[in-house]
Design a protein around this motif. Sequence first.
Motif, PDB file in Angstrom:
ATOM      1  N   ALA A  50      29.701  16.742  20.822  1.00  0.00           N
ATOM      2  CA  ALA A  50      30.105  17.654  21.889  1.00  0.00           C
ATOM      3  C   ALA A  50      29.215  18.888  21.909  1.00  0.00           C
ATOM      4  O   ALA A  50      28.655  19.287  20.874  1.00  0.00           O
ATOM      5  N   ARG A  51      29.101  19.506  23.072  1.00  0.00           N
ATOM      6  CA  ARG A  51      28.333  20.741  23.186  1.00  0.00           C
ATOM      7  C   ARG A  51      29.038  21.899  22.477  1.00  0.00           C
ATOM      8  O   ARG A  51      28.392  22.776  21.902  1.00  0.00           O
ATOM      9  N   THR A  52      30.359  21.895  22.526  1.00  0.00           N
ATOM     10  CA  THR A  52      31.142  22.983  21.951  1.00  0.00           C
ATOM     11  C   THR A  52      31.381  22.756  20.462  1.00  0.00           C
ATOM     12  O   THR A  52      31.759  21.659  20.046  1.00  0.00           O
ATOM     13  N   ILE A  53      31.174  23.792  19.677  1.00  0.00           N
ATOM     14  CA  ILE A  53      31.388  23.720  18.233  1.00  0.00           C
ATOM     15  C   ILE A  53      32.810  24.168  17.921  1.00  0.00           C
ATOM     16  O   ILE A  53      33.271  25.201  18.419  1.00  0.00           O
ATOM     17  N   SER A  54      33.512  23.414  17.080  1.00  0.00           N
ATOM     18  CA  SER A  54      34.892  23.752  16.751  1.00  0.00           C
ATOM     19  C   SER A  54      35.196  23.333  15.315  1.00  0.00           C
ATOM     20  O   SER A  54      34.382  22.696  14.650  1.00  0.00           O
ATOM     21  N   THR A  56      21.147  17.512  23.488  1.00  0.00           N
ATOM     22  CA  THR A  56      19.859  18.109  23.108  1.00  0.00           C
ATOM     23  C   THR A  56      18.735  17.186  23.561  1.00  0.00           C
ATOM     24  O   THR A  56      18.733  15.996  23.242  1.00  0.00           O
ATOM     25  N   TYR A  57      17.760  17.740  24.276  1.00  0.00           N
ATOM     26  CA  TYR A  57      16.722  16.914  24.906  1.00  0.00           C
ATOM     27  C   TYR A  57      15.824  16.235  23.879  1.00  0.00           C
ATOM     28  O   TYR A  57      15.571  15.025  23.968  1.00  0.00           O
ATOM     29  N   GLN A  58      15.343  16.976  22.897  1.00  0.00           N
ATOM     30  CA  GLN A  58      14.449  16.418  21.874  1.00  0.00           C
ATOM     31  C   GLN A  58      14.971  16.823  20.499  1.00  0.00           C
ATOM     32  O   GLN A  58      14.410  17.711  19.850  1.00  0.00           O
ATOM     33  N   PRO A  59      16.029  16.212  20.042  1.00  0.00           N
ATOM     34  CA  PRO A  59      16.677  16.675  18.808  1.00  0.00           C
ATOM     35  C   PRO A  59      15.791  16.605  17.567  1.00  0.00           C
ATOM     36  O   PRO A  59      15.801  17.541  16.759  1.00  0.00           O
ATOM     37  N   ALA A  60      15.041  15.529  17.385  1.00  0.00           N
ATOM     38  CA  ALA A  60      14.184  15.420  16.203  1.00  0.00           C
ATOM     39  C   ALA A  60      13.092  16.482  16.214  1.00  0.00           C
ATOM     40  O   ALA A  60      12.806  17.118  15.193  1.00  0.00           O
ATOM     41  N   GLU A  61      12.482  16.694  17.369  1.00  0.00           N
ATOM     42  CA  GLU A  61      11.420  17.693  17.480  1.00  0.00           C
ATOM     43  C   GLU A  61      11.978  19.097  17.279  1.00  0.00           C
ATOM     44  O   GLU A  61      11.358  19.934  16.610  1.00  0.00           O
ATOM     45  N   SER A 103      30.245  17.360  12.410  1.00  0.00           N
ATOM     46  CA  SER A 103      31.550  16.704  12.584  1.00  0.00           C
ATOM     47  C   SER A 103      31.742  15.540  11.613  1.00  0.00           C
ATOM     48  O   SER A 103      30.787  14.847  11.256  1.00  0.00           O
ATOM     49  N   ARG A 104      32.983  15.336  11.242  1.00  0.00           N
ATOM     50  CA  ARG A 104      33.326  14.156  10.449  1.00  0.00           C
ATOM     51  C   ARG A 104      33.468  12.959  11.395  1.00  0.00           C
ATOM     52  O   ARG A 104      33.639  13.109  12.609  1.00  0.00           O
TER      53      ARG A 104
END
Length: 206
Positions: A118-122, A146-151, A170-171
């Motif tokens: 999710a975009r929101t962190i909780s 996220t468009y390029q997460p590894a980069e 997250s679990r």
Amino acid sequence: KADLLTKNLAFVFLNGETYIIAKNEVLPLGFSISSSSDGRRAPSGFVSGGQTGADRAGLDVAIRYDFPHEGWCPKGRKAEDGRIGGQYRLKETPSAGYLQRTEWNARDSDGTVVFTLARTISGGSRRTIQFVEKHRKPWIHIFSGTYQPAEDLQKFVQLHGIRRLNIAGSRESKEPGIYRWATNILESAFFWSEHHPTSFGGPGEG
């Protein structure tokens, strides 16, 4: 002033060390960054608390590629799926609760990546960031959009000179599928040649 500073400063990476060039002087910036086997910038080890999901992805990737790992876990090696296996090189905190291990891993690492779908962190991920900020450490949030997460993760590690990267998020019960997703990002970011043995280059290259 910003333009003037930019023109008179340059950053150089040489043999794993970072230097800043200012007015014809070469000064060490004060940190080094190790490289993965295919020359990509990488931390020198992972830190994790051993929970299912994102935490466990970091540990399993480390073991798969014979990469150093460590971290704190709750007393009794507690996780939502039972006792954390002995193959993970984790130390137990005095407390059986999750908060102490969360803070100690944030404290004892050089920076933290928080994985969520999710975009929101909780929940626990939010507490992780609170502890990271308490100890004045850098962090990055990688989520499914996220468009390029590894980069982005590579750049984060390189920018902050991170040696010990805390893997959090997250679990599995909260966000099913996050274990596999985080695993793929970590492998693509730091173990590209091993993860894609028949491919050339790396993520974002072509």
